[in-house]
Design an enzyme around this catalytic site. Structure first.
Site, PDB file in Angstrom:
ATOM      1  N   ALA A   1       0.826  -1.210   0.000  1.00 51.85           N
ATOM      2  CA  ALA A   1       0.000   0.000   0.000  1.00 51.85           C
ATOM      3  C   ALA A   1       0.861   1.261   0.000  1.00 51.85           C
ATOM      4  O   ALA A   1       1.994   1.257   0.488  1.00 51.85           O
ATOM      5  CB  ALA A   1      -0.930   0.003   1.214  1.00 51.85           C
TER       6      ALA A   1
ATOM      7  N   PHE B   1       1.414   5.665   0.734  1.00 53.49           N
ATOM      8  CA  PHE B   1       1.252   6.546   1.890  1.00 53.49           C
ATOM      9  C   PHE B   1       0.013   7.420   1.814  1.00 53.49           C
ATOM     10  O   PHE B   1      -0.439   7.943   2.833  1.00 53.49           O
ATOM     11  CB  PHE B   1       2.488   7.456   2.047  1.00 53.49           C
ATOM     12  CG  PHE B   1       2.541   8.580   1.042  1.00 53.49           C
ATOM     13  CD1 PHE B   1       1.864   9.769   1.266  1.00 53.49           C
ATOM     14  CD2 PHE B   1       3.260   8.448  -0.142  1.00 53.49           C
ATOM     15  CE1 PHE B   1       1.901  10.802   0.328  1.00 53.49           C
ATOM     16  CE2 PHE B   1       3.291   9.465  -1.081  1.00 53.49           C
ATOM     17  CZ  PHE B   1       2.612  10.650  -0.842  1.00 53.49           C
TER      18      PHE B   1
ATOM     19  N   LYS C   1       1.616  -5.283   3.561  1.00 56.19           N
ATOM     20  CA  LYS C   1       2.734  -4.387   3.850  1.00 56.19           C
ATOM     21  C   LYS C   1       2.254  -2.950   3.664  1.00 56.19           C
ATOM     22  O   LYS C   1       2.189  -2.439   2.549  1.00 56.19           O
ATOM     23  CB  LYS C   1       3.932  -4.645   2.938  1.00 56.19           C
ATOM     24  CG  LYS C   1       5.203  -3.920   3.436  1.00 56.19           C
ATOM     25  CD  LYS C   1       6.239  -3.704   2.367  1.00 56.19           C
ATOM     26  CE  LYS C   1       5.999  -2.448   1.583  1.00 56.19           C
ATOM     27  NZ  LYS C   1       6.145  -1.190   2.395  1.00 56.19           N
TER      28      LYS C   1
ATOM     29  N   GLU D   1       5.623   2.364   4.996  1.00 55.76           N
ATOM     30  CA  GLU D   1       6.419   2.577   6.203  1.00 55.76           C
ATOM     31  C   GLU D   1       6.252   3.983   6.760  1.00 55.76           C
ATOM     32  O   GLU D   1       6.623   4.245   7.908  1.00 55.76           O
ATOM     33  CB  GLU D   1       7.895   2.294   5.915  1.00 55.76           C
ATOM     34  CG  GLU D   1       8.568   3.256   4.944  1.00 55.76           C
ATOM     35  CD  GLU D   1       8.295   2.944   3.482  1.00 55.76           C
ATOM     36  OE1 GLU D   1       8.851   3.653   2.622  1.00 55.76           O
ATOM     37  OE2 GLU D   1       7.521   2.000   3.195  1.00 55.76           O
ATOM     38  N   ARG D   2       5.684   4.899   5.978  1.00 57.82           N
ATOM     39  CA  ARG D   2       5.481   6.268   6.460  1.00 57.82           C
ATOM     40  C   ARG D   2       4.201   6.413   7.270  1.00 57.82           C
ATOM     41  O   ARG D   2       4.092   7.338   8.081  1.00 57.82           O
ATOM     42  CB  ARG D   2       5.434   7.239   5.277  1.00 57.82           C
ATOM     43  CG  ARG D   2       6.720   7.307   4.481  1.00 57.82           C
ATOM     44  CD  ARG D   2       6.516   8.085   3.195  1.00 57.82           C
ATOM     45  NE  ARG D   2       7.720   8.136   2.382  1.00 57.82           N
ATOM     46  CZ  ARG D   2       7.738   8.507   1.112  1.00 57.82           C
ATOM     47  NH1 ARG D   2       6.610   8.866   0.521  1.00 57.82           N
ATOM     48  NH2 ARG D   2       8.864   8.525   0.434  1.00 57.82           N
TER      49      ARG D   2
ATOM     50  N   SER E   1       3.543   4.449  -7.107  1.00 57.38           N
ATOM     51  CA  SER E   1       4.169   5.157  -8.219  1.00 57.38           C
ATOM     52  C   SER E   1       4.383   4.241  -9.416  1.00 57.38           C
ATOM     53  O   SER E   1       4.390   3.014  -9.300  1.00 57.38           O
ATOM     54  CB  SER E   1       5.519   5.729  -7.778  1.00 57.38           C
ATOM     55  OG  SER E   1       6.458   4.674  -7.588  1.00 57.38           O
TER      56      SER E   1
ATOM     57  N   CYS F   1      -3.996   9.929  -6.424  1.00 65.11           N
ATOM     58  CA  CYS F   1      -3.770   9.459  -7.792  1.00 65.11           C
ATOM     59  C   CYS F   1      -4.889   9.901  -8.719  1.00 65.11           C
ATOM     60  O   CYS F   1      -4.741   9.858  -9.939  1.00 65.11           O
ATOM     61  CB  CYS F   1      -3.624   7.940  -7.825  1.00 65.11           C
ATOM     62  SG  CYS F   1      -5.114   7.054  -7.334  1.00 65.11           S
TER      63      CYS F   1
ATOM     64  N   GLU G   1       3.956  13.664 -13.117  1.00 68.08           N
ATOM     65  CA  GLU G   1       2.910  13.677 -12.093  1.00 68.08           C
ATOM     66  C   GLU G   1       3.445  14.470 -10.901  1.00 68.08           C
ATOM     67  O   GLU G   1       4.411  14.063 -10.260  1.00 68.08           O
ATOM     68  CB  GLU G   1       2.543  12.256 -11.660  1.00 68.08           C
ATOM     69  CG  GLU G   1       1.430  12.231 -10.631  1.00 68.08           C
ATOM     70  CD  GLU G   1       1.070  10.827 -10.156  1.00 68.08           C
ATOM     71  OE1 GLU G   1      -0.070  10.629  -9.713  1.00 68.08           O
ATOM     72  OE2 GLU G   1       1.942   9.935 -10.215  1.00 68.08           O
TER      73      GLU G   1
END
Length: 537
Positions: A185, A187, A211, A214-215, A264, A319, A419
């Site tokens: 996933a 952030f 998962k 991590e942010r 991304s 997005c 982007e």
């Protein structure tokens, strides 16, 4: 007062991370300082237990509004990741054989617990990701809608039958789970995207390895606890943390059958190629450049409001953000009013009253956005509204960029081709709808687009000719509700089966077809047939 609010918010996050994820060590307490050695650590979730990682590699979690460290997340060790997959694999047979009605009941309880804890999940998102509280609640709510849709599994997983395909022979097919599935996933939607993944997969009978980014791991950890409280058996959902090594592990592990990814283009292309090479199903939602085409006959007030909200909401970190406006014909005259409306947006920390947009996720993200704005001026565009130098009182160390509007943009400019993923709207102008359609179709991305018009024929022409997976007619962010699927296309998606809706069920299941014959009489022939059976000829 702002400093007091920051301290209180950080303390609240530390306390909740501790409450949610430190079940194995009840004697550990959060310290009063913010030193990296005393902030709470995010745990792993393996076999139904919140476990302290043995890793020697840790990543700081920052509050984007202050850049203070509010937690630490481990890079899971190889042994820990293996244990998580083993837990999924071990529990899969029993979970797959569990009555579909029982799995449905787990999801029904889960959606109720999410509703009851929605504001708490949203507060975790606000503190880790930077969204306003209202936007964070929307993040949770859109994920909740997918959970509610997953509760319809008894209808979504119906098979097919064909009786009497030939004499005494019937044909039927049904859907079965794949096994261990995994999700990676991003952030920007800490609740919604994980909820796109594991509820749909698990209601189908799969077990799941998650998962989170991590942010922003806090929301996923709380969602896992609520899922356990809903009655999901221990080991059916496991959570690991990490960066590149964790991604490679998921792509390579032979027991993982499918991977869902949102993020991304660079990461998505990598995961799709590597996961596919190892024989896995992969669905990857990736980058975008979403265009809003404004016709001169559009409802002016509504259109201006829609453009501003869709471009700058969530600080542009969506997005499906409407990052590009194409003004057709006389609609060019609306540009000054568009700028004035954007100026009125309030930039502040997410928990501050009246905040319309918060900070970007990291200082590096802020630097990248500012550099892309710079590129516009260097390449000949005009900055009508510049948010690079904004200062938010009490949050001077935050990653804030204010609403920015760049005009006179051409398709060959960097600020158009890249982007931006920030609160930046680039504006192009054309004389005709056909020119606008060509610009949209020449862009490699195909996530979403919108047209603003009061003419049905114009709307229909645009909807049919534009090569984009999701089209809004007077709807700026056309993300489908979960009974449909998220259908980004071209460079915005890799795979052949999309997220949620009917396609989500198809992605997480495989078909088995049974051909069954029950003869009333014994065979009348004494020799076997060796030619190809024709069944009904």
């Amino acid at each position: 007062m702002a400093a007091v609010a920051v301290a209180a918010a950080a303390a609240a996050l530390r306390a909740r991370i501790l409450q949610v994820s430190s079940k194995v060590n009840s004697s550990w307490q959060p310290a009063s300082s913010f030193s990296s050695s005393s902030v709470p650590t995010v745990k792993l979730f393996i076999d139904g237990k919140f476990i302290e990682s043995k890793s020697d590699k840790w990543i700081d979690i920052h509050n984007p509004a202050t850049n203070e460290v509010i937690g630490r997340v481990p890079e899971s060790t190889k042994a820990e990741m293996d244990a998580a997959v083993s837990s999924c694999k071990r529990t899969f047979p029993a979970w797959a054989d569990t009555s579909i009605l029982s799995r449905q009941q787990v999801l029904l309880r889960y959606q109720q617990l999410i509703k009851e804890n929605l504001k708490e999940i949203a507060r975790l998102i606000m503190l880790e990701q930077g969204k306003t509280l209202a936007d964070a609640e929307g993040d949770v709510f859109r994920g909740l809608q997918v959970v509610e849709h997953a509760c319809s599994v008894t209808s979504l997983m119906l098979g097919d039958t064909m009786p009497s395909i030939t004499k005494d022979m019937d044909l039927y097919s049904y859907r079965l789970p794949l096994g261990v599935c995994a999700g990676i996933a991003p952030f920007n939607f800490p609740a919604m995207i994980p909820l796109w993944m594991f509820p749909m997969a698990m209601v189908c009978g799969n077990t799941f390895l998650m998962k989170p980014s991590e942010r922003v791991p806090g929301a996923t950890m709380l969602l896992a606890k609520l899922f356990q409280d809903s009655g999901a058996p221990d080991g059916t959902l496991n959570i690991i943390h990490g960066q590149h090594e964790a991604v490679n592990f998921i792509c390579d592990h032979p027991d993982i059958k499918a991977i869902s990814f949102v993020g991304s283009n660079q990461a998505g292309e990598y995961i799709f190629e590597r996961g596919s090479r190892h024989g896995k199903r992969v669905q990857a939602n990736m980058g975008a450049k979403n265009h809003g085409v404004v016709m001169p006959d559009a409802n002016k007030e509504n259109t201006l409001n829609q453009l501003v909200g869709a471009a700058f909401g969530a600080a542009g970190q969506r997005c499906m953000a409407l990052s590009t406006a194409i003004l057709v014909g006389e609609a060019k005259k609306w540009l000054p009013e568009l700028v004035e409306r954007a100026k009125k947006l309030r930039v502040n920390a997410g928990d501050q009253p009246g905040a319309d947009l918060g900070p970007l996720i990291t200082p590096q993200a802020k630097e990248r956005v500012c550099n892309l704005i710079d590129s516009g001026t260097k390449e000949g565009a005009s900055i009508l509204l510049d948010g690079r130098s904004i200062k938010v009182k009490g949050y001077e160390n935050g990653n804030f960029v204010g609403p920015t509007i760049i005009s006179n943009v051409k398709p060959n400019m960097t600020c158009y081709k890249e982007e931006i993923f920030g609160p930046v709207l680039v504006v192009l102008e054309t004389d005709t709808l056909d020119e606008a359609i060509k610009i949209v179709n020449d862009n490699p991305y195909g996530n979403g687009t919108a047209i603003f018009t009061t003419n049905g024929a114009t709307a229909r022409k645009y909807s049919h000719l534009v090569d984009v997976g999701q089209v809004g007619v007077n709807v700026p962010i056309p993300v489908p509700l979960p009974m449909f699927s998220f259908t980004g296309s071209r460079a915005s998606f890799r795979g052949d089966t999309n997220f949620y809706g009917k396609q989500g069920i198809q992605f997480y299941t495989q078909l088995k077809t049974i051909t069954s014959q029950w003869k009333e009489e014994d065979a009348s022939l004494s020799s076997p047939a060796v030619v190809m059976p024709t069944m009904g000829r």
